[in-house]
Design a protein around this motif. Structure first.
Motif, PDB file in Angstrom:
ATOM      1  N   THR A  71       0.860  -1.181   0.000  1.00  0.00           N
ATOM      2  CA  THR A  71       0.000   0.000   0.000  1.00  0.00           C
ATOM      3  C   THR A  71       0.896   1.231   0.000  1.00  0.00           C
ATOM      4  N   THR A  72       0.674   2.118  -0.966  1.00  0.00           N
ATOM      5  CA  THR A  72       1.490   3.327  -1.042  1.00  0.00           C
ATOM      6  C   THR A  72       0.879   4.423  -0.159  1.00  0.00           C
ATOM      7  N   GLY A  73       1.678   4.914   0.779  1.00  0.00           N
ATOM      8  CA  GLY A  73       1.197   5.966   1.679  1.00  0.00           C
ATOM      9  C   GLY A  73       1.249   7.328   1.004  1.00  0.00           C
ATOM     10  N   SER A  74       0.757   8.369   1.704  1.00  0.00           N
ATOM     11  CA  SER A  74       0.676   9.699   1.096  1.00  0.00           C
ATOM     12  C   SER A  74       2.069  10.252   0.793  1.00  0.00           C
ATOM     13  N   ASN A  75       3.101   9.809   1.548  1.00  0.00           N
ATOM     14  CA  ASN A  75       4.465  10.292   1.270  1.00  0.00           C
ATOM     15  C   ASN A  75       5.203   9.394   0.259  1.00  0.00           C
ATOM     16  N   GLY A  76       4.485   8.470  -0.335  1.00  0.00           N
ATOM     17  CA  GLY A  76       5.080   7.648  -1.390  1.00  0.00           C
ATOM     18  C   GLY A  76       5.728   6.359  -0.913  1.00  0.00           C
TER      19      GLY A  76
END
Ligand SMILES: Nc1ncnc2c1ncn2[C@@H]1O[C@H](COP(=O)(O)OP(=O)(O)OP(=O)(O)O)[C@@H](O)[C@H]1O
Ligand SMILES: [Mg+2]
Length: 257
Positions: A71-76
């Motif tokens: 899962t890619t978080g908001s900071n990449g």
């Protein structure tokens, strides 16, 4: 679902400063059988272990049946939820060189274990499946035996039954015959050949080049951290284009096709 069953893009793996896999792009269609060959230490096991996340990737993505793992978080940054990784490991069944059976469990218990603890099946149902899978690999008579009392070939067939019992979509074999005495290699290769006849999707790391020639729909030569040469068995094993592949095959000498 259309599209490849398994897709790898830009895979890198380093162990501290040691850059083992240096950018691998790869996909497997349903029913494909891929043989991976290459020198000792070239990263064949590391590649298989990355596929089922026994190793974390340094870089790159793996997609299984259209679903990207992680899962890619908001900071990449990508995180890998443990639940998702357990799911991946169920779907990609692995068979190891050293069998990795539980020594304190009988043959039947070894095959039942994952069905009960991971798949949460009842003991009765797990037992039925284990009996069926053990019969398939020719070990119906060995339910109550301890692994240490079996030959290497028999232990490896138990390990294959255990992997099959989980109904994986892809089977990963890491040199399944290389710790066996020569006279026991055939019985394990026969089981793998039967699985090929069933149309299963499989990746096999092997030094048995003659077997790989007949088994595989695609052969990969791994060298210098990349897939140095990829093609049909005829292309890679009989008419390799790359000098490095030619040299590797020469070192093996003659092998029977
Ligand atoms: N956990 C680890 N920590 C550090 N280095 C590792 C680790 N696992 C593998 N390596 C290194 O990565 C390189 C590739 O190892 P890998 O086991 O993937 O090779 P291989 O192609 O499977 O070799 P073989 O044919 O001997 O099984 C080797 O140099 C190895 O020492
Ligand atoms: Mg290895």
């Amino acid at each position: 679902m259309s599209g490849p069953l398994l897709e790898v893009t830009g895979l890198h793996k380093s162990f501290e400063k040691h850059h083992v896999l240096k950018g691998i792009d790869f996909s497997v269609e349903r029913g494909e059988r891929v043989a991976i060959i290459g020198g000792s230490g070239s990263g064949k096991s590391t590649f298989l272990r990355c596929l089922n996340f026994m190793e974390t990737l340094s870089k790159g993505t793996i997609t299984l049946d259209g679903q990207r793992i992680g899962t890619t978080g908001s900071n990449g940054t990508i995180t890998y939820p443990e639940r998702q990784l357990c799911d991946v490991r169920e779907r990609l069944g692995m068979v190891f060189q050293q069998f990795n059976l539980f020594p304190h469990m009988t043959v039947l218990q070894n095959v039942m274990e994952g069905l009960v603890t991971v798949k949460k099946l009842s003991k009765e149902r797990a037992r039925d499946i284990a009996i069926r899978e053990l019969a398939k690999v020719g070990l119906a008579e060995k339910h109550d035996a301890w692994p240490s009392r079996l030959s290497g070939g028999q232990q490896q067939r138990v390990a294959i039954a255990r992997a099959l019992s989980m109904e994986p979509e892809v089977l990963l074999f890491d040199e399944p015959t290389s710790s066996l005495d020569p006279e026991l290699v055939g019985e394990v290769l026969r089981v793998i050949r039967d699985l090929a006849d069933e149309g299963r999707t499989m990746l096999l790391v092997t030094h048995e080049l003659g077997f790989a020639y007949h088994f595989a729909t695609k052969v990969i030569f791994l060298a210098d951290g990349v897939f140095h040469e990829v093609g049909t068995p005829d292309e890679v094993l009989k008419n390799p284009k790359q000098a490095k592949t030619q040299e590797f095959l020469r070192r093996f000498g003659e092998f029977a096709f």
